[in-house]
Design a protein around this motif. Structure first.
Motif, PDB file in Angstrom:
ATOM      1  N   GLN A  26      33.433 -42.054  18.121  1.00  0.00           N
ATOM      2  CA  GLN A  26      32.247 -41.718  18.900  1.00  0.00           C
ATOM      3  C   GLN A  26      32.510 -41.896  20.392  1.00  0.00           C
ATOM      4  O   GLN A  26      32.057 -41.091  21.208  1.00  0.00           O
ATOM      5  CB  GLN A  26      31.057 -42.555  18.442  1.00  0.00           C
ATOM      6  CG  GLN A  26      30.544 -42.143  17.079  1.00  0.00           C
ATOM      7  CD  GLN A  26      29.498 -43.081  16.520  1.00  0.00           C
ATOM      8  OE1 GLN A  26      29.476 -44.269  16.813  1.00  0.00           O
ATOM      9  NE2 GLN A  26      28.617 -42.530  15.692  1.00  0.00           N
ATOM     10  N   GLN A  28      35.432 -41.585  21.862  1.00  0.00           N
ATOM     11  CA  GLN A  28      36.293 -40.469  22.249  1.00  0.00           C
ATOM     12  C   GLN A  28      35.484 -39.190  22.412  1.00  0.00           C
ATOM     13  O   GLN A  28      35.733 -38.392  23.307  1.00  0.00           O
ATOM     14  CB  GLN A  28      37.398 -40.254  21.215  1.00  0.00           C
ATOM     15  CG  GLN A  28      38.453 -41.324  21.227  1.00  0.00           C
ATOM     16  CD  GLN A  28      39.496 -41.117  20.141  1.00  0.00           C
ATOM     17  OE1 GLN A  28      39.322 -40.310  19.229  1.00  0.00           O
ATOM     18  NE2 GLN A  28      40.591 -41.851  20.226  1.00  0.00           N
ATOM     19  N   GLY A  29      34.522 -39.008  21.542  1.00  0.00           N
ATOM     20  CA  GLY A  29      33.692 -37.808  21.599  1.00  0.00           C
ATOM     21  C   GLY A  29      32.808 -37.742  22.824  1.00  0.00           C
ATOM     22  O   GLY A  29      32.357 -36.661  23.215  1.00  0.00           O
ATOM     23  N   ARG A  31      33.763 -38.529  25.825  1.00  0.00           N
ATOM     24  CA  ARG A  31      34.567 -38.216  27.003  1.00  0.00           C
ATOM     25  C   ARG A  31      34.326 -36.770  27.435  1.00  0.00           C
ATOM     26  O   ARG A  31      34.178 -35.878  26.608  1.00  0.00           O
ATOM     27  CB  ARG A  31      36.053 -38.421  26.717  1.00  0.00           C
ATOM     28  CG  ARG A  31      36.416 -39.847  26.512  1.00  0.00           C
ATOM     29  CD  ARG A  31      37.895 -39.978  26.303  1.00  0.00           C
ATOM     30  NE  ARG A  31      38.233 -41.370  26.016  1.00  0.00           N
ATOM     31  CZ  ARG A  31      39.366 -41.748  25.483  1.00  0.00           C
ATOM     32  NH1 ARG A  31      40.295 -40.860  25.192  1.00  0.00           N
ATOM     33  NH2 ARG A  31      39.597 -43.018  25.257  1.00  0.00           N
ATOM     34  N   ARG A  32      34.351 -36.590  28.697  1.00  0.00           N
ATOM     35  CA  ARG A  32      34.177 -35.237  29.239  1.00  0.00           C
ATOM     36  C   ARG A  32      35.510 -34.516  29.263  1.00  0.00           C
ATOM     37  O   ARG A  32      36.567 -35.121  29.334  1.00  0.00           O
ATOM     38  CB  ARG A  32      33.599 -35.316  30.640  1.00  0.00           C
ATOM     39  CG  ARG A  32      32.188 -35.837  30.641  1.00  0.00           C
ATOM     40  CD  ARG A  32      31.596 -35.760  31.999  1.00  0.00           C
ATOM     41  NE  ARG A  32      30.217 -36.190  31.942  1.00  0.00           N
ATOM     42  CZ  ARG A  32      29.589 -36.774  32.921  1.00  0.00           C
ATOM     43  NH1 ARG A  32      30.211 -37.003  34.057  1.00  0.00           N
ATOM     44  NH2 ARG A  32      28.338 -37.131  32.788  1.00  0.00           N
ATOM     45  N   LEU A  34      36.820 -32.540  26.921  1.00  0.00           N
ATOM     46  CA  LEU A  34      37.503 -32.296  25.649  1.00  0.00           C
ATOM     47  C   LEU A  34      37.435 -30.818  25.300  1.00  0.00           C
ATOM     48  O   LEU A  34      36.434 -30.151  25.570  1.00  0.00           O
ATOM     49  CB  LEU A  34      36.848 -33.108  24.521  1.00  0.00           C
ATOM     50  CG  LEU A  34      36.886 -34.623  24.630  1.00  0.00           C
ATOM     51  CD1 LEU A  34      36.129 -35.250  23.462  1.00  0.00           C
ATOM     52  CD2 LEU A  34      38.315 -35.127  24.657  1.00  0.00           C
ATOM     53  N   SER A  35      38.478 -30.342  24.690  1.00  0.00           N
ATOM     54  CA  SER A  35      38.450 -28.944  24.240  1.00  0.00           C
ATOM     55  C   SER A  35      37.465 -28.807  23.079  1.00  0.00           C
ATOM     56  O   SER A  35      37.138 -29.789  22.404  1.00  0.00           O
ATOM     57  CB  SER A  35      39.844 -28.497  23.799  1.00  0.00           C
ATOM     58  OG  SER A  35      40.206 -29.157  22.601  1.00  0.00           O
ATOM     59  N   GLU A  36      37.026 -27.608  22.855  1.00  0.00           N
ATOM     60  CA  GLU A  36      36.090 -27.361  21.757  1.00  0.00           C
ATOM     61  C   GLU A  36      36.723 -27.710  20.411  1.00  0.00           C
ATOM     62  O   GLU A  36      36.060 -28.263  19.530  1.00  0.00           O
ATOM     63  CB  GLU A  36      35.648 -25.897  21.764  1.00  0.00           C
ATOM     64  CG  GLU A  36      34.584 -25.591  20.734  1.00  0.00           C
ATOM     65  CD  GLU A  36      34.101 -24.160  20.817  1.00  0.00           C
ATOM     66  OE1 GLU A  36      33.534 -23.688  19.812  1.00  0.00           O
ATOM     67  OE2 GLU A  36      34.291 -23.509  21.864  1.00  0.00           O
ATOM     68  N   GLU A  39      36.643 -31.465  20.030  1.00  0.00           N
ATOM     69  CA  GLU A  39      35.266 -31.884  19.740  1.00  0.00           C
ATOM     70  C   GLU A  39      34.923 -31.618  18.278  1.00  0.00           C
ATOM     71  O   GLU A  39      34.315 -32.461  17.619  1.00  0.00           O
ATOM     72  CB  GLU A  39      34.278 -31.158  20.646  1.00  0.00           C
ATOM     73  CG  GLU A  39      34.255 -31.668  22.064  1.00  0.00           C
ATOM     74  CD  GLU A  39      33.240 -30.930  22.918  1.00  0.00           C
ATOM     75  OE1 GLU A  39      32.432 -30.133  22.373  1.00  0.00           O
ATOM     76  OE2 GLU A  39      33.248 -31.144  24.137  1.00  0.00           O
ATOM     77  N   ASN A  40      35.316 -30.463  17.788  1.00  0.00           N
ATOM     78  CA  ASN A  40      35.046 -30.119  16.388  1.00  0.00           C
ATOM     79  C   ASN A  40      35.789 -31.049  15.436  1.00  0.00           C
ATOM     80  O   ASN A  40      35.248 -31.463  14.412  1.00  0.00           O
ATOM     81  CB  ASN A  40      35.414 -28.668  16.105  1.00  0.00           C
ATOM     82  CG  ASN A  40      34.481 -27.691  16.770  1.00  0.00           C
ATOM     83  OD1 ASN A  40      33.341 -28.014  17.084  1.00  0.00           O
ATOM     84  ND2 ASN A  40      34.958 -26.480  17.010  1.00  0.00           N
ATOM     85  N   LEU A  42      36.784 -34.168  16.064  1.00  0.00           N
ATOM     86  CA  LEU A  42      36.135 -35.480  16.118  1.00  0.00           C
ATOM     87  C   LEU A  42      34.842 -35.472  15.302  1.00  0.00           C
ATOM     88  O   LEU A  42      34.568 -36.417  14.557  1.00  0.00           O
ATOM     89  CB  LEU A  42      35.844 -35.875  17.566  1.00  0.00           C
ATOM     90  CG  LEU A  42      37.049 -36.259  18.413  1.00  0.00           C
ATOM     91  CD1 LEU A  42      36.646 -36.432  19.876  1.00  0.00           C
ATOM     92  CD2 LEU A  42      37.691 -37.535  17.895  1.00  0.00           C
ATOM     93  N   ALA A  43      34.057 -34.411  15.428  1.00  0.00           N
ATOM     94  CA  ALA A  43      32.804 -34.313  14.675  1.00  0.00           C
ATOM     95  C   ALA A  43      33.074 -34.300  13.179  1.00  0.00           C
ATOM     96  O   ALA A  43      32.361 -34.950  12.399  1.00  0.00           O
ATOM     97  CB  ALA A  43      32.033 -33.065  15.096  1.00  0.00           C
TER      98      ALA A  43
END
Length: 63
Positions: A26, A28-29, A31-32, A34-36, A39-40, A42-43
């Motif tokens: 969470q 890490q997610g 952080r500004r 991040l590539s899409e 982000e996907n 991590l989600a």
């Protein structure tokens, strides 16, 4: 035949590990920049851990 008892004492350690891993993901997610794709990923990992946490909690409630 008697049912075997289910032991859930090891779950507390696993819950702690999963919660710690979840917090790290969470963070890490948040952080500004991040590539899409990242982000996907991590989600997806966060959802998998949350699912594991719910499963363990449900198992413990059955005891």
């Amino acid at each position: 035949m008697a049912a075997l008892p289910v032991t859930t004492t090891c779950y507390e350690d696993r819950l702690s590990e999963l919660n710690e891993h979840l917090k790290l993901l969470q963070q890490q997610g948040m952080r500004r920049g991040l590539s899409e794709d990242l982000e996907n990923l991590l989600a997806q990992q966060i959802r998998a851990i949350q699912s594991s946490l719910w499963s363990i909690h449900a198992e413990m409630e059955q005891d």
